[in-house]
Design a protein around this motif. Structure first.
Motif, mmCIF file in Angstrom:
data_model
loop_
_atom_site.group_PDB
_atom_site.id
_atom_site.type_symbol
_atom_site.label_atom_id
_atom_site.label_comp_id
_atom_site.label_asym_id
_atom_site.label_seq_id
_atom_site.Cartn_x
_atom_site.Cartn_y
_atom_site.Cartn_z
ATOM 1 N N GLY A 60 0.851 -1.176 0.000
ATOM 2 C CA GLY A 60 0.000 0.000 0.000
ATOM 3 C C GLY A 60 0.890 1.230 0.000
ATOM 4 O O GLY A 60 1.920 1.254 0.685
ATOM 5 N N SER A 62 1.187 5.748 -1.410
ATOM 6 C CA SER A 62 0.593 6.940 -2.012
ATOM 7 C C SER A 62 1.708 7.728 -2.687
ATOM 8 O O SER A 62 2.888 7.470 -2.468
ATOM 9 C CB SER A 62 -0.122 7.797 -0.962
ATOM 10 N N LEU A 79 -7.832 -2.374 -7.267
ATOM 11 C CA LEU A 79 -7.181 -1.303 -6.513
ATOM 12 C C LEU A 79 -7.856 -1.237 -5.155
ATOM 13 O O LEU A 79 -9.053 -0.974 -5.055
ATOM 14 C CB LEU A 79 -7.305 0.039 -7.246
ATOM 15 N N GLU A 80 -7.058 -1.509 -4.143
ATOM 16 C CA GLU A 80 -7.573 -1.547 -2.781
ATOM 17 C C GLU A 80 -7.256 -0.223 -2.098
ATOM 18 O O GLU A 80 -6.097 0.190 -2.023
ATOM 19 C CB GLU A 80 -6.941 -2.720 -2.030
ATOM 20 N N PHE A 81 -8.320 0.432 -1.631
ATOM 21 C CA PHE A 81 -8.195 1.680 -0.895
ATOM 22 C C PHE A 81 -8.529 1.394 0.566
ATOM 23 O O PHE A 81 -9.022 0.313 0.893
ATOM 24 C CB PHE A 81 -9.141 2.740 -1.478
ATOM 25 N N VAL A 96 -6.003 7.853 -9.688
ATOM 26 C CA VAL A 96 -5.829 7.908 -8.246
ATOM 27 C C VAL A 96 -5.188 9.264 -7.932
ATOM 28 O O VAL A 96 -4.058 9.520 -8.340
ATOM 29 C CB VAL A 96 -4.946 6.758 -7.727
ATOM 30 N N HIS A 102 -3.247 3.589 -1.885
ATOM 31 C CA HIS A 102 -3.836 2.537 -2.710
ATOM 32 C C HIS A 102 -2.878 1.359 -2.790
ATOM 33 O O HIS A 102 -1.678 1.508 -2.562
ATOM 34 C CB HIS A 102 -4.170 3.063 -4.114
#
Length: 138
Positions: A60, A62, A79-81, A96, A102
């Motif tokens: 994960g 950013s 896409l895992e938020f 994004v 993400h």
């Protein structure tokens, strides 16, 4: 006021530019097999078009200063938020925004086209073994 003839770009300037050529995505994706190692396919206006094969999940992360666009060419990307998951199939894309954490993931190999500013580190603020500071051009 300059005439149309005077506004023509001198040929010496044009010779310094590269001749535009088409990019065939099938051929470019066939040229490599490694996962999580983006390849630069083109550049325009300070942006890079990167091709990447993805399987399993990344860290994960950013990007503090860069928005990032994921366009799926083949396969399914997840896409895992923090609060939801977005599933993308071939032909789908998502942008994004900078600063949004993400985690890209795929159960099977997926081919992804990334659009992002030149110099964007693929792992953003996560510095793990998948971080690629120098990218290959294909």
């Amino acid at each position: 006021m300059a005439s149309a003839a005077e506004e023509i770009v001198p040929s010496s300037h044009l010779e310094k530019q590269m001749t535009p050529d088409k990019v065939n995505l099938e051929a470019k994706f066939a040229a490599f097999s490694d996962h999580w190692s983006p390849k630069i396919a083109a550049e325009l206006n300070g942006q890079q078009v990167k091709l990447c094969k993805v399987q399993e999940s990344s860290s994960g992360h950013s990007h503090e200063h860069e928005d990032e666009m994921f366009l799926v060419h083949r396969g399914r990307l997840r896409l895992e938020f923090r609060d939801h998951v977005v599933e993308l199939g071939a032909g789908d894309f998502i942008v994004v925004p900078r600063g949004i954490e993400h985690r890209p993931a795929a159960d099977e190999e997926v081919e992804v086209i990334l659009f992002e500013p030149a110099g964007t580190l693929n792992t953003g603020n996560a510095t793990d073994s998948r971080a690629k500071a120098q990218l290959e051009r294909i």
